[in-house]
Each structure stands twice: as C-alpha cells, then as structure tokens.
Design an enzyme around this catalytic site. Sequence first.
Site, PDB file in Angstrom:
ATOM      1  N   ASP A  34      -1.733   1.245   4.257  1.00  0.00           N
ATOM      2  CA  ASP A  34      -0.875   0.687   3.041  1.00  0.00           C
ATOM      3  C   ASP A  34       0.372   0.987   3.494  1.00  0.00           C
ATOM      4  O   ASP A  34       0.854   2.240   3.486  1.00  0.00           O
ATOM      5  CB  ASP A  34      -1.495   1.292   1.923  1.00  0.00           C
TER       6      ASP A  34
ATOM      7  N   ASP B 255       2.629  -3.189   0.360  1.00  0.00           N
ATOM      8  CA  ASP B 255       2.634  -3.146  -1.130  1.00  0.00           C
ATOM      9  C   ASP B 255       3.784  -3.630  -1.769  1.00  0.00           C
ATOM     10  O   ASP B 255       4.953  -3.243  -1.133  1.00  0.00           O
ATOM     11  CB  ASP B 255       2.801  -1.402  -1.141  1.00  0.00           C
TER      12      ASP B 255
ATOM     13  N   GLU C 285       0.982  -8.118  -0.742  1.00  0.00           N
ATOM     14  CA  GLU C 285       0.436  -8.166  -1.866  1.00  0.00           C
ATOM     15  C   GLU C 285       2.001  -8.757  -2.415  1.00  0.00           C
ATOM     16  O   GLU C 285       2.921  -8.004  -2.859  1.00  0.00           O
ATOM     17  CB  GLU C 285       0.625  -6.644  -2.562  1.00  0.00           C
TER      18      GLU C 285
ATOM     19  N   HIS D 177      -7.899  -1.953  -6.218  1.00  0.00           N
ATOM     20  CA  HIS D 177      -7.890  -0.916  -6.883  1.00  0.00           C
ATOM     21  C   HIS D 177      -6.935  -0.798  -7.969  1.00  0.00           C
ATOM     22  O   HIS D 177      -6.810   0.098  -8.959  1.00  0.00           O
ATOM     23  CB  HIS D 177      -7.280   0.392  -6.151  1.00  0.00           C
ATOM     24  N   ASP D 178      -6.269  -1.968  -8.451  1.00  0.00           N
ATOM     25  CA  ASP D 178      -5.516  -2.450  -9.456  1.00  0.00           C
ATOM     26  C   ASP D 178      -6.105  -2.858 -10.642  1.00  0.00           C
ATOM     27  O   ASP D 178      -5.277  -3.471 -11.599  1.00  0.00           O
ATOM     28  CB  ASP D 178      -4.090  -2.981  -8.957  1.00  0.00           C
TER      29      ASP D 178
HETATM   30  C1  NOJ Z   1       0.791  -2.093  -6.235  1.00  0.00           C
HETATM   31  C2  NOJ Z   1      -0.117  -1.046  -5.885  1.00  0.00           C
HETATM   32  O1  NOJ Z   1      -1.268  -1.702  -5.485  1.00  0.00           O
HETATM   33  C3  NOJ Z   1      -0.372  -0.207  -7.034  1.00  0.00           C
HETATM   34  O2  NOJ Z   1      -1.511   0.429  -7.140  1.00  0.00           O
HETATM   35  C4  NOJ Z   1       0.953   0.516  -7.321  1.00  0.00           C
HETATM   36  O3  NOJ Z   1       0.891   1.135  -8.416  1.00  0.00           O
HETATM   37  C5  NOJ Z   1       2.340  -0.379  -7.153  1.00  0.00           C
HETATM   38  N1  NOJ Z   1       2.092  -1.387  -6.135  1.00  0.00           N
HETATM   39  C6  NOJ Z   1       3.426   0.506  -6.869  1.00  0.00           C
HETATM   40  O4  NOJ Z   1       3.189   0.856  -5.433  1.00  0.00           O
END
Ligand code: NOJ
Length: 554
Positions: free
Chosen positions: A98, A198, A255, A327-328
């Site tokens: 990541d 990210d 992302e 995971h989010d």
């Molecule tokens: C996206 C990530 O997937 C998330 O878990 C994180 O909190 C934020 N970006 C900040 O890095």
Amino acid sequence: MERKWWHDKVFYQIYPKSFYDSNGDGIGDLQGIIQKLDYLKDLGVDVLWLSPIYQSPLADQGYDISDYYAIDPRFGTMEDMDELIAEAKKRGMYLLMDLVVNHCSDEHPWFEAAKKDPDGPYGDFFYLADKKDGRPSNWRSCFGGSVWDPLPGTDKLYLHIFHRKQPDLNWENPRVRREIYKNINWWLEKGLGGFRIDAIINIKKPLPFCDYEPDRSDGLCSVSEMLKHAEGIGEFLGEMKRETFAKYDAFTVGEVFNIKEDEMRDFIGPDGYFSSMFDFNETIFGESPNGWYDMKKITGEDYKNCCFEAQERAEGIGFLSNIIENHDEPRGVSRYLPEGEHSPRAKKMLGGLNFLLKGLPFIYQGQEIGMENTVFSSIDVVDDISTLDQYQVALDAGLSPEEALKAVSAYSRDNARTPVQWDASPQAGFTSGTPWLSVNSNYREINVAAQEQDETSVLSFYKKLIALRKHPDYRDTFVYGRLIPCHREQKHLMAYYRKDAQNTLLVIGNYQNRPQEVTLENAPGTILLNNCERLAADGKTLFLEPYQFLVMTI
Ligand code: NOJ
C-alpha cells in the site's frame, strides 16, 4: 490492445492486522500470511495487496507511516517481508504494498524536524501557515474537525486532510517528491509486483488556500469540494509513473474518488498514470453531506445501475478494479443484499455478478467465505477513528446514543476488520491470544475449515468462479470481451453478456428472494456455473429460483 501481465490476474486484499496471527499477540502478522499462502494459492488468487505494514503508530491502523523503510514490529521484520516476497514468488504470486504518500505520520522524523524548525527545510515538507492569520481554509478533515491544527511548539498551523496524526506532505516541493520516488523504487527493487495507491487524488491542493460554501452547521465544507477546484494533478502523477512504476512494469491501482468527468483516460487509459483504479460507484451511492447516519440504503436495482454505469464509463478506456468490499467498507453481503437475506446462495450470486464484470476482480479477505457485518455491543468496542467521528456527528445531529450506534454500525469500517474466521475453535482460530478486535460471533457457522469440507459452500463456489474465469476457453472473453447489459429493465434481475469473437457468455442473477421468469434472446447453451442444484428452463425461458446465479454459453 497491448497485453499486460496483470490483465488476467485475480487479486486478493489482505488486511494484515486481522488476517492470521502467528505469535499469539492478538495481531495478524507477516509470518501468519506466509502460513496461509497455500490456502490463497489453492483458492486461485494471483496477486496479494497488503494493507500497510510499515512502521506506524497505528492511529489509522497503519495509514499513518512513521518510517517508509521499516516494517512495524507488530507485523514482523524486514526479513519476514523478504521471506514473504520470496515465498509468494515461489508460488507464482505477486505482492502489492500500500503506497500511502498523501500524508505521513506526525511521528515521522520529517514532521519532528518541521516542529523543531518550521522555517527550515522540513517545514516545507508540509503545508504550514502562520497561526496569526487564522485558518487558511474552512475544509473539514475526512475524520472530523478542521484540516488545520496547531503545529506543536510553534506559531504555525499544519494541514491534515485525514486525522491530525496524518499531516499532508507538500507535493509542490520537489524534494518531497524525490524522497517518495526513492522509496517506491527501493521497494520495487525488492521484487514487489506494484502498489495500491492510497488517497492519491488528494495530493493536489488548489492554491492559495481558500474557503468554500459550508455544508454543515460547523461552518466547514467537505474536502471533496476542494478537489473540484484542484488542477494539474497529472503533472505529479505522470512524473511519479515515469520515475518509478514504468521502469519496473509495475502494476498500480489507484484509490481514486472524485475524478473529473473526462479524466478516466488520463488515469487508466493505455498511457494512464495507473494500471487501474477502483470502481467506487456502488460504494459512494447514497452518500450524504450530513454523514453516515443520513446515508440512503442501496437496493439491488441501484447496485445493478451503479455497476453498469461504471462499466459504460470505462468501456474502451481501461480496466476498473471491481470490489464488493474492502477494509474501509462494511461487508458487501451485508450492504448489497437485503436485511435477513444473507443465505449462502445469495452471497454466491452477489460474488458472481461482481466477479465477472469487465475489469480486475478483487476479493477482500473473508469475502470468499461470506463474512458478514459484526454486531457492536457499544461504541466502546470500536477501534476506528472514522466510526468514532461519525458517531459523534450523529449525536450532534440529535440522534440518541442507541440510534447513533445503529446508524454507524451499518457503515463502520470495523465490520470488515474483524479477524478472518479460520475455524470453529476459540477466536475463530485467528489467534491463540486476545484479538485486537473482537471476532464476529457467527464464526462457528461461517469459517474456512467448515467450508473447505463442503462442496456447496461459498468458499467452494469462489474456487469454481475463479477457475471459470481462468478457463482457457473463456479467459480471454472474461478479460477482454465486451460487457453488454441485458434485460436491464427487468426488475430484480441483473444480467449481462461477456462477448468476444469466440464466445458469448450470459451472466445472470435473480436478485431477490422469490422465483422469477426470464425469456432470453437465444436458448441457453452450456451451463458453466450454477449456484443452485438445477436449472428449470423451457426453450428460451428460464424459471429462476430465488437468488439463482448462472453463467452459460448462448
Ligand atoms: C484510504 C484508506 O483506505 C483508509 O483506510 C485510510 O484511512 C485513508 N485512506 C487515509 O490514509
């Protein structure tokens, strides 16, 4: 189209903290991943994306990095990482790390140096402003409150789009960019397949900073507003690609939220900044500026439309990466299937419909056994800054504590972060100690060991799905063939063709808990996959069972 090594791969996201704990400290680790590589190989996945394992205070579970060249001791050592890369390679698998470079941790030496001497070279690694002039913008941080906070021990403020422990790096500074590229290349030299990138859309800020129309009574506005005004991110992204990924033929998946209407080609076209980017069209459906408590629940029809819209936008341009969860997000089966309808058959339908879309299929750990959202007994069991913020937002909006807990429970990131359910032993076999986050109480019914023994399990279905996607007769059709939606107007039905010169394949799911008839354009050919025991058909008419899912030649 030029063929790339990653086009026909199947991807799997590992959230290391919750994957498998090899040493009993309650936290998943690299040795735990190594021990499960054969399981992943047997499932059929090719590329593993690891959420961050770098040294970190774990304020945002590793998305706050204090040393980009070190492994956090809770996850293991650099030797473990080298071993993991080598063991994956032995099995013909690739690893993605990541890449978290919009921000670092406030415990990173760069930030420490900036605090000591804000006017020195490291002050310019961050966005600083003089306190006496007040906040330079009224943007709300993604985890609540202003993006500006005092830089401790100084007369300055610093910017953080995310948590205050995640100061934004100043990409306008060429020294920062050089440091980032150096680190990326260092990792690629180790033999990584590439990166998941990210929060990358946030690296370009519209300068000078300014206020926008507030969208809540706190007088602040969502950071997404500033993204509409930011111009010129392509210069940074193009440079990063040239200086790093391109030299290694590395795979990258961004992302990326909020790109502008006509930017898809720049991002994932043949010469795009990235190999791929996630399709978040379903994820963001129903979002409200007020927060999670005000989100609109997605229906099956909405889900179908979101998928097809995203497919249309990417058609002829490049490869989206398809997910039902990460995971989010809450668990896909809990979100995209109606409440109370989480049968294995319905889970297989959802997985199948998503997995055979055009693009790169991603599975998030536990998805392959149909893991579901967890139950939060109280807000005190939550270990996620985003959920805690949204709980407070709901309370501030006048919800009672019970209502606020219910509202955030549906969307909490901790839903997907509960430990993987390996077997029916205590703590689901995840750890011999106390897990950092409670195991979902349904682990005796839903676990890997039980499903491995059961030909009809969700896990067995995912294996068949992956094998079908890789079948030599159909692989090219699934990878390069067009996606053509069909029967789009028929409610509670999601169906599409995958078509190329060799094959026309029909993928179809009865997205409801009731039977349904559908009359096809042509009579079905060979059934390649069926989540039910039989198929009832009469000529061109199919009599689908509740949540029946089929793939067939036609
Ligand atoms: C996206 C990530 O997937 C998330 O878990 C994180 O909190 C934020 N970006 C900040 O890095």
